[in-house]
Scaffold this motif. Structure first.
Motif, PDB file in Angstrom:
ATOM      1  N   ARG A  22       0.846  -1.158  -0.087  1.00  0.00           N
ATOM      2  CA  ARG A  22       0.170   0.081  -0.189  1.00  0.00           C
ATOM      3  C   ARG A  22       0.950   1.489   0.022  1.00  0.00           C
ATOM      4  NH1 ARG A  22      -4.656   1.335   4.304  1.00  0.00           N
ATOM      5  NH2 ARG A  22      -5.380   3.497   3.597  1.00  0.00           N
ATOM      6  N   ILE A  26       1.364   4.365  -3.023  1.00  0.00           N
ATOM      7  CA  ILE A  26       1.061   5.869  -2.499  1.00  0.00           C
ATOM      8  C   ILE A  26       2.411   6.456  -3.116  1.00  0.00           C
ATOM      9  CG2 ILE A  26       0.955   7.461  -0.683  1.00  0.00           C
ATOM     10  CD1 ILE A  26      -0.706   5.132   0.755  1.00  0.00           C
ATOM     11  N   ASP A  63      -0.346  15.391   0.080  1.00  0.00           N
ATOM     12  CA  ASP A  63      -1.081  14.528  -0.327  1.00  0.00           C
ATOM     13  C   ASP A  63      -0.450  13.020   0.034  1.00  0.00           C
ATOM     14  OD1 ASP A  63      -3.014  16.090  -0.556  1.00  0.00           O
ATOM     15  OD2 ASP A  63      -3.213  16.093  -2.769  1.00  0.00           O
ATOM     16  N   GLN A  64       0.425  12.878  -0.452  1.00  0.00           N
ATOM     17  CA  GLN A  64       1.351  11.448   0.037  1.00  0.00           C
ATOM     18  C   GLN A  64       1.551  11.268   1.368  1.00  0.00           C
ATOM     19  OE1 GLN A  64       4.628  10.677  -2.528  1.00  0.00           O
ATOM     20  NE2 GLN A  64       3.547  10.833  -4.553  1.00  0.00           N
ATOM     21  N   ALA A  67      -1.737  10.275   2.746  1.00  0.00           N
ATOM     22  CA  ALA A  67      -2.279   9.072   2.622  1.00  0.00           C
ATOM     23  C   ALA A  67      -1.237   7.916   3.209  1.00  0.00           C
ATOM     24  CB  ALA A  67      -2.062   8.757   0.736  1.00  0.00           C
ATOM     25  N   ARG A  70      -2.669   7.647   6.853  1.00  0.00           N
ATOM     26  CA  ARG A  70      -3.816   6.837   6.822  1.00  0.00           C
ATOM     27  C   ARG A  70      -3.559   5.379   6.962  1.00  0.00           C
ATOM     28  NH1 ARG A  70      -5.968  11.243   3.857  1.00  0.00           N
ATOM     29  NH2 ARG A  70      -5.400  10.027   1.860  1.00  0.00           N
ATOM     30  N   GLY A 188      -4.783  11.259   9.631  1.00  0.00           N
ATOM     31  CA  GLY A 188      -4.284  11.442   8.280  1.00  0.00           C
ATOM     32  C   GLY A 188      -5.165  12.407   7.378  1.00  0.00           C
TER      33      GLY A 188
END
Length: 482
Positions: A22, A26, A63-64, A67, A70, A188
């Motif tokens: 995952r 990302i 944004d990375q 992510a 999260r 996140g």
């Protein structure tokens, strides 16, 4: 999980593979490091501790980062935010369990906006401090934060530790130089507080909550920095003194004479200069005769070089007339001024070359500094005969780097075994004057236990409440600060 638990369950092989897959989706395959590739991110700057990590994650955007946070939250994986890894309290390296990931912001180095009218610059947290200084200079502005590690430390790290440096006397700590933040929370989410406002009285000051939190409440990904007009001229002098008491007298004299034009006031003991001369013999030795203490004094003028020279010369003339100064060297060129500052900036490097030492980054009322040095020097000499005190720092704002090195002939490891006992002597003396055990380096893992002994129960309870509210699962830099 309670905040004080500190331990997190290790992922099984299947869960670990799924989690890393995952993360790669990302950030990209090349930006998820494992095994031997993690090594450069695991050892603290002083080389005193090496941890272990499940992986090193290298996002390129906010944004990375969000992510990845999260993903860590879903898998229950703790995170250690990391910038330039120049900290001195083991705050940006993981523990030895190997359960955590290092989340490095080193790829996030964009200068997003420079507003010369508002005198602000908006930057990614991974921007190197020196690059920010240069970008400000290119727009005829000044970003005044200045540290020995400015060539490698990052803005995110500076803010997460509320870094100080040599310009605090005039411009304040990192906190005072930041108008707004962008932060990824432990859940996140992204808080966009990138507002270039000098007044914003709309509720709790979230910016100040995250500054100085050492990544334990969230991850700073961007900041709005405050810029200043560049001075027309800056002059520097090295002044020889008989004692720290004379240094505080000189400080008051310089403040009265120069006002806001006094931008630097650094105290150095004779032993500091001796170390620098031993380890870096090519550096200048501007005052040949030895004196017990020295002050590096800087004056900046918004008017002209003649005005700066007038202020500095007037200060020194009064210091000599009053018997405060014993000798002085005034820089007449930029190269000479840089040479004087090089002596100051090479003290930590000289210490590192000479061997390990027990560092103390303390804050005291300026009026208490002379008494603290005399009292603590004597106590250390009594309990640790022959130890060497490397005393220097930002006298103008009451911050001393009061470091203790091994007696001649003693092995570093043997002396470091006395670290807790040395700390007890120094911290007891700090407490006697109502001081702080950390002025600008933070708490990290190194001073966590000492914090419990030197903060009140009420303060600790409030801090734990904030941590519990913002990071209830203790995934953000666990084991640091609290």
């Amino acid at each position: 999980m309670s905040i004080e638990g500190g331990r997190h369950a290790s992922l099984g092989a299947t869960a670990r593979a799924a989690f890393l897959a995952r993360c790669r989706a990302i950030a990209g395959d090349a930006q998820v490091l494992s095994g031997a590739d993690c090594a450069p991110y695991l050892t603290d700057w002083r080389g005193r501790f090496t941890g272990a990590a499940l992986a090193v994650l290298r996002p390129a955007t906010t944004d990375q980062v969000a992510a990845l946070v999260r993903a860590c939250g879903d898998a229950g994986v703790p995170m250690v935010p990391q910038g330039g890894r120049t900290g001195l309290v083991q705050g940006s390296v993981p523990d030895a369990s190997g359960d955590a990931v290092v989340l490095s912001l080193a790829r996030m180095q964009r200068i997003r906006q420079l507003d010369p009218v508002n005198r602000t610059m908006t930057v990614d947290a991974g921007c190197i401090l020196h690059d920010v200084q240069q970008a400000a200079a290119a727009s005829a502005c000044l970003f005044p934060l200045s540290l020995a590690a400015e060539g490698s430390c990052s803005i995110g790290g500076n803010l997460s530790t509320n870094a100080g440096g040599t310009a605090v006397l005039r411009y304040g700590n990192a906190r005072a130089l930041c108008l707004g933040l962008e932060v990824v929370t432990a859940q996140g989410d992204v808080w966009d507080g990138l507002r270039g406002l000098r007044k914003d009285n709309t509720g709790y000051d979230l910016r100040d909550l995250f500054i100085g939190a050492e990544g334990t409440l969230g991850i700073i990904t961007g900041a709005v920095l405050q810029l200043f007009p560049r001075p027309k001229a800056t002059l520097t002098a090295l002044v020889a003194l008989a004692s720290p008491s004379a240094a505080t007298t000189l400080l008051l004299l310089a403040q009265d004479s120069c006002g806001a034009s006094l931008t630097g006031f650094e105290l150095m003991s004779h032993y500091c200069l001796q170390l620098v001369q031993q380890q870096f013999p090519a550096l200048p030795r501007p005052i040949k005769q030895e004196h017990p203490y020295y002050v590096l004094l800087e004056v900046a003028s918004s008017e002209s070089e003649a005005h700066a020279a007038h202020l500095l010369e007037r200060t020194l003339a009064t210091a000599f007339e009053d018997g405060v100064a014993q000798d002085a060297v005034l820089s007449s060129t930029l190269a000479q001024a840089q040479g004087l500052w090089d002596i100051r900036e090479h003290i930590p490097l000289a210490q590192a070359r000479a061997g390990h030492n027990i560092k103390h980054d303390i804050a005291l009322p300026v009026s208490a500094i002379a008494g603290f040095i005399a009292r603590t020097d004597a106590a250390l000499a009594q309990h640790f005969a022959g130890c060497q005190v490397v005393c220097f720092g930002h006298l103008g704002d009451g911050n001393l780097h009061y470091n203790v090195a091994a007696p001649a002939g003693m092995h570093d490891a043997d002396f470091l075994a006395s670290q807790d006992a040395v700390n007890a002597v120094v911290y007891a003396s700090v407490a006697e004057d109502g001081g702080s055990i950390s002025a600008e380096h933070g708490i990290g893992a190194l001073k966590r236990d000492a914090l419990v002994r030197h903060k009140s129960a009420v303060e600790l309870a409030l801090m734990r409440s904030v941590k519990q509210a913002l990071d209830p699962r203790n995934l953000m830099n666990p084991g640091k600060v609290l």
